[in-house]
Motif scaffolding. Sequence first.
Motif, PDB file in Angstrom:
ATOM      1  N   ALA A  97       0.824  -1.199   0.000  1.00 20.87           N
ATOM      2  CA  ALA A  97       0.000   0.000   0.000  1.00 20.87           C
ATOM      3  C   ALA A  97       0.863   1.254   0.000  1.00 20.87           C
ATOM      4  N   ALA A  98       1.977   1.222   0.746  1.00 13.16           N
ATOM      5  CA  ALA A  98       2.893   2.359   0.764  1.00 13.16           C
ATOM      6  C   ALA A  98       3.576   2.525  -0.590  1.00 13.16           C
ATOM      7  N   GLN A  99       4.000   1.415  -1.186  1.00 10.39           N
ATOM      8  CA  GLN A  99       4.688   1.473  -2.482  1.00 10.39           C
ATOM      9  C   GLN A  99       3.795   2.018  -3.578  1.00 10.39           C
ATOM     10  N   TYR A 100       2.529   1.576  -3.593  1.00 12.58           N
ATOM     11  CA  TYR A 100       1.613   1.978  -4.664  1.00 12.58           C
ATOM     12  C   TYR A 100       0.759   3.193  -4.303  1.00 12.58           C
ATOM     13  N   GLU A 101       1.062   3.831  -3.188  1.00 11.24           N
ATOM     14  CA  GLU A 101       0.356   5.042  -2.749  1.00 11.24           C
ATOM     15  C   GLU A 101      -1.146   4.800  -2.612  1.00 11.24           C
ATOM     16  N   VAL A 102      -1.467   3.882  -1.699  1.00 12.02           N
ATOM     17  CA  VAL A 102      -2.862   3.535  -1.416  1.00 12.02           C
ATOM     18  C   VAL A 102      -3.160   3.970   0.017  1.00 12.02           C
ATOM     19  N   PRO A 103      -3.723   5.162   0.213  1.00  6.30           N
ATOM     20  CA  PRO A 103      -3.907   5.687   1.576  1.00  6.30           C
ATOM     21  C   PRO A 103      -5.213   5.254   2.230  1.00  6.30           C
ATOM     22  N   PHE A 104      -5.153   4.943   3.505  1.00  9.32           N
ATOM     23  CA  PHE A 104      -6.343   4.731   4.321  1.00  9.32           C
ATOM     24  C   PHE A 104      -5.915   4.786   5.780  1.00  9.32           C
ATOM     25  N   VAL A 105      -6.909   4.848   6.667  1.00 10.59           N
ATOM     26  CA  VAL A 105      -6.648   4.912   8.102  1.00 10.59           C
ATOM     27  C   VAL A 105      -6.970   3.559   8.720  1.00 10.59           C
TER      28      VAL A 105
ATOM     29  N   PRO B  92       2.403  -2.938  17.229  1.00 11.54           N
ATOM     30  CA  PRO B  92       1.746  -2.609  15.961  1.00 11.54           C
ATOM     31  C   PRO B  92       2.234  -1.312  15.333  1.00 11.54           C
ATOM     32  N   VAL B  93       2.494  -0.295  16.154  1.00 11.22           N
ATOM     33  CA  VAL B  93       2.947   0.979  15.604  1.00 11.22           C
ATOM     34  C   VAL B  93       4.312   0.818  14.948  1.00 11.22           C
ATOM     35  N   LYS B  94       5.238   0.149  15.637  1.00  8.79           N
ATOM     36  CA  LYS B  94       6.562  -0.071  15.059  1.00  8.79           C
ATOM     37  C   LYS B  94       6.481  -0.981  13.841  1.00  8.79           C
ATOM     38  N   LEU B  95       5.542  -1.930  13.870  1.00  7.64           N
ATOM     39  CA  LEU B  95       5.351  -2.812  12.714  1.00  7.64           C
ATOM     40  C   LEU B  95       4.903  -2.009  11.496  1.00  7.64           C
ATOM     41  N   ALA B  96       3.957  -1.089  11.712  1.00 12.14           N
ATOM     42  CA  ALA B  96       3.504  -0.237  10.613  1.00 12.14           C
ATOM     43  C   ALA B  96       4.644   0.637  10.106  1.00 12.14           C
ATOM     44  N   GLU B  97       5.435   1.164  11.021  1.00 16.56           N
ATOM     45  CA  GLU B  97       6.563   2.005  10.618  1.00 16.56           C
ATOM     46  C   GLU B  97       7.596   1.209   9.831  1.00 16.56           C
ATOM     47  N   ALA B  98       7.767  -0.061  10.179  1.00 16.32           N
ATOM     48  CA  ALA B  98       8.724  -0.902   9.453  1.00 16.32           C
ATOM     49  C   ALA B  98       8.320  -1.082   8.000  1.00 16.32           C
ATOM     50  N   TYR B  99       7.029  -0.992   7.710  1.00 20.19           N
ATOM     51  CA  TYR B  99       6.537  -1.120   6.344  1.00 20.19           C
ATOM     52  C   TYR B  99       6.382   0.232   5.645  1.00 20.19           C
ATOM     53  N   GLY B 100       6.936   1.275   6.232  1.00 18.36           N
ATOM     54  CA  GLY B 100       6.919   2.577   5.592  1.00 18.36           C
ATOM     55  C   GLY B 100       5.702   3.420   5.880  1.00 18.36           C
ATOM     56  N   CYS B 101       4.953   3.055   6.906  1.00 22.29           N
ATOM     57  CA  CYS B 101       3.736   3.797   7.252  1.00 22.29           C
ATOM     58  C   CYS B 101       3.890   4.447   8.629  1.00 22.29           C
ATOM     59  N   ALA B 102       3.078   5.459   8.891  1.00 26.01           N
ATOM     60  CA  ALA B 102       3.119   6.141  10.177  1.00 26.01           C
ATOM     61  C   ALA B 102       2.113   5.509  11.129  1.00 26.01           C
ATOM     62  N   GLY B 103       2.324   5.715  12.439  1.00 32.39           N
ATOM     63  CA  GLY B 103       1.409   5.171  13.419  1.00 32.39           C
ATOM     64  C   GLY B 103       1.484   5.938  14.726  1.00 32.39           C
ATOM     65  N   ARG B 104       0.450   5.788  15.528  1.00 35.63           N
ATOM     66  CA  ARG B 104       0.392   6.464  16.825  1.00 35.63           C
ATOM     67  C   ARG B 104      -0.442   5.607  17.769  1.00 35.63           C
ATOM     68  N   GLU B 105      -0.046   5.568  19.046  1.00 35.04           N
ATOM     69  CA  GLU B 105      -0.768   4.809  20.061  1.00 35.04           C
ATOM     70  C   GLU B 105      -1.639   5.746  20.881  1.00 35.04           C
ATOM     71  N   VAL B 106      -2.842   5.274  21.226  1.00 37.14           N
ATOM     72  CA  VAL B 106      -3.777   6.051  22.034  1.00 37.14           C
ATOM     73  C   VAL B 106      -4.114   5.256  23.289  1.00 37.14           C
ATOM     74  N   LEU B 107      -3.739   5.793  24.439  1.00 39.06           N
ATOM     75  CA  LEU B 107      -4.051   5.168  25.721  1.00 39.06           C
ATOM     76  C   LEU B 107      -5.154   5.916  26.459  1.00 39.06           C
ATOM     77  N   ASP B 108      -5.264   7.210  26.221  1.00 38.17           N
ATOM     78  CA  ASP B 108      -6.257   8.058  26.880  1.00 38.17           C
ATOM     79  C   ASP B 108      -7.404   8.318  25.907  1.00 38.17           C
TER      80      ASP B 108
END
Length: 403
Positions: free
Chosen positions: A313-321, A337-353
């Motif tokens: 999805a990152a390579q072919y520019e396929v955006p979604f949330v 999961p966040v680091k896993l997404a980053e390893a594939y070239g995508c951004a991520g953020r964790e929400v605890l609150d």
Amino acid sequence: MGARRIPAVQAAVEIMKDEGADTVFGCPGTALLPLYAALERTGGIAHLSAGHAEGAAHMADGWARTTGKAGVAAVAAGPGAVRLLSGLYAAQQDAVPLVCITGREASAPPAPAVPLRHAGYRPPDLVRLAGAVTKRAERIEDPARIPGAFREAFRIAREGRPGPVLIDIPADLAAVEIACGPVPVTPSAPGAERALVDGVRSSAPGAVVPLSVPPDPAGAGPHWALAELAEVFAARPPADTYVVSGLPEVFATGGTAPRRHRVPRRGGPPGWEVPTAIGVRTALDSRGERAAEVVVVVDGRGFPLTAGELAGAAQYEVPFVVVLLGGPEDTDPFTDPVKLAEAYGCAGREVLDPAELRSAVEWARKEAVSTRRPVLVEVRAERAADAYDGLPADPVHTRAYGT
């Protein structure tokens, strides 16, 4: 127009184009080189590489649901091609029309029967294996049969109760030149070309219907997160939002918003959501609906199984949330999961609150648009027990991904 002499697989590609396919989702392999060459010569059909065969089938499934046409997947026959069966079964259950092509190295006479320990490598017999999960599974033995087989495959995939069809083609036969005249186009069945995403049709198999907003936003369980998501996307400027999810909480009854849609699944394998979203997003982009948003709501246990498709999805520019819902008890100390997404070239953020969810989702929406890549929001929230069939949260079940 008289007959032409062209490679047999080029006739198949021209039929795909006639049938409205603008993307082939597949796993590259030597046996598919004739198909790639024909796609290049013919033009008008893109190829999006999947990480594995199951992902290719789910991508074609999402594309088919969004367009109302038969999706196309192509994989090279091999040990990994058996994973195609999971995607075929899911499409069969949800009545989604697919045409799947499996490519083999070369046609050859049957090998003599020898003890398994002495036998060389043999690709799995996908035609036999796929018989129970397709409307038709056929092995091509005569290159002249290819044009007719493909035209029939699209017709069979659409007619009656839609479903998947598989065609197995040896590479040497695919490249053989045949005399090919115009192949008559079979008229579509009434309603066959209607998009499955229209916000009006009932929740019949394969349909994509309006997303329901969970009642009682302040209620316990996952509803606070889902209600918050519903409010965020309802407040955006008018445009379609497509929610891909298999979580039962997402389908809670309640009021509906007219321009939100959900992509349900009767019994998809764990992790089907991400590759399906790639197919949905690709279909929307190909018809110019870049303002539409695709949102994946998935549980943390199935996500790692197909997270590798984020790289494509990152390579072919396929955006979604991607909104990943996981309770505190589901934390896997070995997978972030966040680091896993980053390893594939995508951004991520964790929400605890819970107070941070809205801002995190708004960030993810903007990031997806600006980067043209998937963006992950991992939410640690309590959920209903039936999301995991009531399995207790112990070390054994933590890594149990089965449905």
